[in-house]
Design an enzyme around this catalytic site. Sequence first.
Site, PDB file in Angstrom:
ATOM      1  CE  LYS A  73      -4.375  -1.655   1.709  1.00 45.05           C
ATOM      2  NZ  LYS A  73      -4.057  -3.094   1.574  1.00 45.05           N
ATOM      3  CB  VAL A 104     -23.702   9.495  17.870  1.00 38.81           C
ATOM      4  CG1 VAL A 104     -24.565   9.629  19.125  1.00 38.81           C
ATOM      5  CG2 VAL A 104     -24.218  10.399  16.755  1.00 38.81           C
ATOM      6  NE  ARG A 184      -1.777   8.572  25.751  1.00 40.48           N
ATOM      7  CZ  ARG A 184      -3.084   8.475  25.594  1.00 40.48           C
ATOM      8  NH1 ARG A 184      -3.820   7.885  26.535  1.00 40.48           N
ATOM      9  NH2 ARG A 184      -3.687   8.951  24.510  1.00 40.48           N
ATOM     10  N   GLY A 190      -9.975  14.203  24.283  1.00 42.54           N
ATOM     11  CA  GLY A 190     -11.341  13.937  23.831  1.00 42.54           C
ATOM     12  C   GLY A 190     -12.343  13.957  24.976  1.00 42.54           C
ATOM     13  CG  ASP A 193     -10.406   9.330  30.319  1.00 40.98           C
ATOM     14  OD1 ASP A 193     -11.539   8.873  30.117  1.00 40.98           O
ATOM     15  OD2 ASP A 193      -9.620   9.664  29.403  1.00 40.98           O
ATOM     16  CG  ASP A 251     -15.493   8.145  30.460  1.00 39.23           C
ATOM     17  OD1 ASP A 251     -16.730   8.262  30.383  1.00 39.23           O
ATOM     18  OD2 ASP A 251     -14.778   7.758  29.510  1.00 39.23           O
TER      19      ASP A 251
HETATM   20  N1  DCP Z   1      -8.760   2.068  27.301  1.00 34.50           N
HETATM   21  C1  DCP Z   1      -8.271   0.852  26.821  1.00 34.50           C
HETATM   22  N2  DCP Z   1      -8.934   0.184  25.829  1.00 34.50           N
HETATM   23  C2  DCP Z   1     -10.067   0.703  25.305  1.00 34.50           C
HETATM   24  C3  DCP Z   1     -10.567   1.940  25.774  1.00 34.50           C
HETATM   25  C4  DCP Z   1      -9.882   2.602  26.783  1.00 34.50           C
HETATM   26  O1  DCP Z   1      -7.228   0.380  27.301  1.00 34.50           O
HETATM   27  N3  DCP Z   1     -10.697   0.043  24.322  1.00 34.50           N
HETATM   28  C5  DCP Z   1      -7.995   2.795  28.351  1.00 34.50           C
HETATM   29  C6  DCP Z   1      -6.780   3.436  27.723  1.00 34.50           C
HETATM   30  C7  DCP Z   1      -7.242   4.820  27.437  1.00 34.50           C
HETATM   31  C8  DCP Z   1      -8.118   5.098  28.635  1.00 34.50           C
HETATM   32  O2  DCP Z   1      -8.770   3.857  28.888  1.00 34.50           O
HETATM   33  O3  DCP Z   1      -6.170   5.730  27.333  1.00 34.50           O
HETATM   34  C9  DCP Z   1      -9.097   6.219  28.442  1.00 34.50           C
HETATM   35  O4  DCP Z   1      -9.889   5.962  27.291  1.00 34.50           O
HETATM   36  P1  DCP Z   1     -10.306   7.132  26.298  1.00 34.50           P
HETATM   37  O5  DCP Z   1     -11.229   6.518  25.313  1.00 34.50           O
HETATM   38  O6  DCP Z   1     -10.819   8.289  27.077  1.00 34.50           O
HETATM   39  O7  DCP Z   1      -8.959   7.466  25.506  1.00 34.50           O
HETATM   40  P2  DCP Z   1      -7.814   8.571  25.713  1.00 34.50           P
HETATM   41  O8  DCP Z   1      -8.025   9.349  26.973  1.00 34.50           O
HETATM   42  O9  DCP Z   1      -6.530   7.845  25.583  1.00 34.50           O
HETATM   43  O10 DCP Z   1      -7.944   9.536  24.457  1.00 34.50           O
HETATM   44  P3  DCP Z   1      -8.990  10.749  24.257  1.00 34.50           P
HETATM   45  O11 DCP Z   1      -8.234  12.026  24.341  1.00 34.50           O
HETATM   46  O12 DCP Z   1      -9.549  10.522  22.884  1.00 34.50           O
HETATM   47  O13 DCP Z   1     -10.040  10.633  25.329  1.00 34.50           O
HETATM   48 MG    MG Z   2      -9.861  10.164  27.398  1.00 34.84          MG
HETATM   49 MN    MN Z   3     -12.630   8.229  28.434  1.00 33.58          MN
END
Ligand code: DCP
Ligand code: MG
Ligand code: MN
Length: 330
Positions: A73, A104, A184, A190, A193, A251
């Site tokens: 690719k 959504v 991080r 997004g 948490d 969350d």
């Molecule tokens: N998590 C995971 N596996 C998933 C969903 C979440 O291990 N399928 C863990 C790791 C993520 C954390 O939970 O970092 C928080 O989930 P978020 O969906 O809020 O993701 P992030 O905080 O990393 O990114 P964003 O800025 O999009 O919220």
């Molecule tokens: Mg998050």
């Molecule tokens: Mn989250």
Amino acid sequence: SKRKAPSDSTNPNHDFCEFLIELADYEKNVSRNIHKYNAYRKAASALAKYTTRIKSGEEARKLDGIGDKISKKIDEFLNTGKLKKLDNIRSDEGAVAIKDLTRVSGIGPAKAKELYDLGITNIDILVKNQDKLNHHQRLGLKYLSDFEQKIPRNEIIEVEKIIKKILSNLDSKYKITICGSYRRGKAFSGDIDTLISHPTFMSKDLKKKNNMLQVVVDILKTNNLITETMSLGDTKFMGVCKLNNISRRLDIRLNPYDQFYCAVLYFTGSDLFNKQMRDHALNQGFTLNEYTLRPIGSTGIPGEPVEITSEEDIFEYLDYPYKKPEERNI
Ligand code: DCP
Ligand code: MG
Ligand code: MN
């Protein structure tokens, strides 16, 4: 959240990363092939780390996570400036609809397909068919435009201060840690948490019913921080908070005090980092989740959790070089 910013444009391979992430999203949301999703994400992450411009598929194939198919690719993209597979996806009515509907919060790939099969092909039609949605999904639709705006770090710092102030007034022993992309080090997130623990809530209490999270949510509502509840269980809250004028996804997880470090590691992510670390743990004969790290015996049955007193401990047990939260953005 669903929308991942395409790789930084300062990355010399960002255009490859962007098409790989678009293919990954297609596999997750439309094909529902989580293995292909992981493979594309892993390839994008390998290319994002590479500091010079890739000049051929052959060169890319030397990286961990890039095999025959992805290297082809890359050649196609280098030779023609596009990918046939992506052109087909972008012009496929079903794929376009599912991509739109999964914007959504609460609508996953299976629900999106179900809606598409009912003739609901975009957000505008969905607005007129809200009887097909549950409570969480209706709120996701109501706040769609707010939730698609990234949350600046400063605002999360403010929310953290407010939560800490309100809860410390209630009980000085609450431990509050904002995790996810914020921990991080990301400039924008997004959602927010929030990990909560308290010395009276221990792993042995997980089996019993408790109302600690309910109490926390109630007081954050009384203080006008939480504005909506999407779902609330004993250990997991999903909802909405509002500080200024934009509603934000919040969350909250209540995790046992004696399992804090596995919880903070899990909730800090990234999801792909967690997956790689869990895979590594399995290779080392351990099973890792958001509660514990346990050795897997010769019978294949996980043993008693090992004692952990820091995040570093977990890496050490697994013989995995320690990564600071800012180094877990894969
Ligand atoms: N998590 C995971 N596996 C998933 C969903 C979440 O291990 N399928 C863990 C790791 C993520 C954390 O939970 O970092 C928080 O989930 P978020 O969906 O809020 O993701 P992030 O905080 O990393 O990114 P964003 O800025 O999009 O919220
Ligand atoms: Mg998050
Ligand atoms: Mn989250």
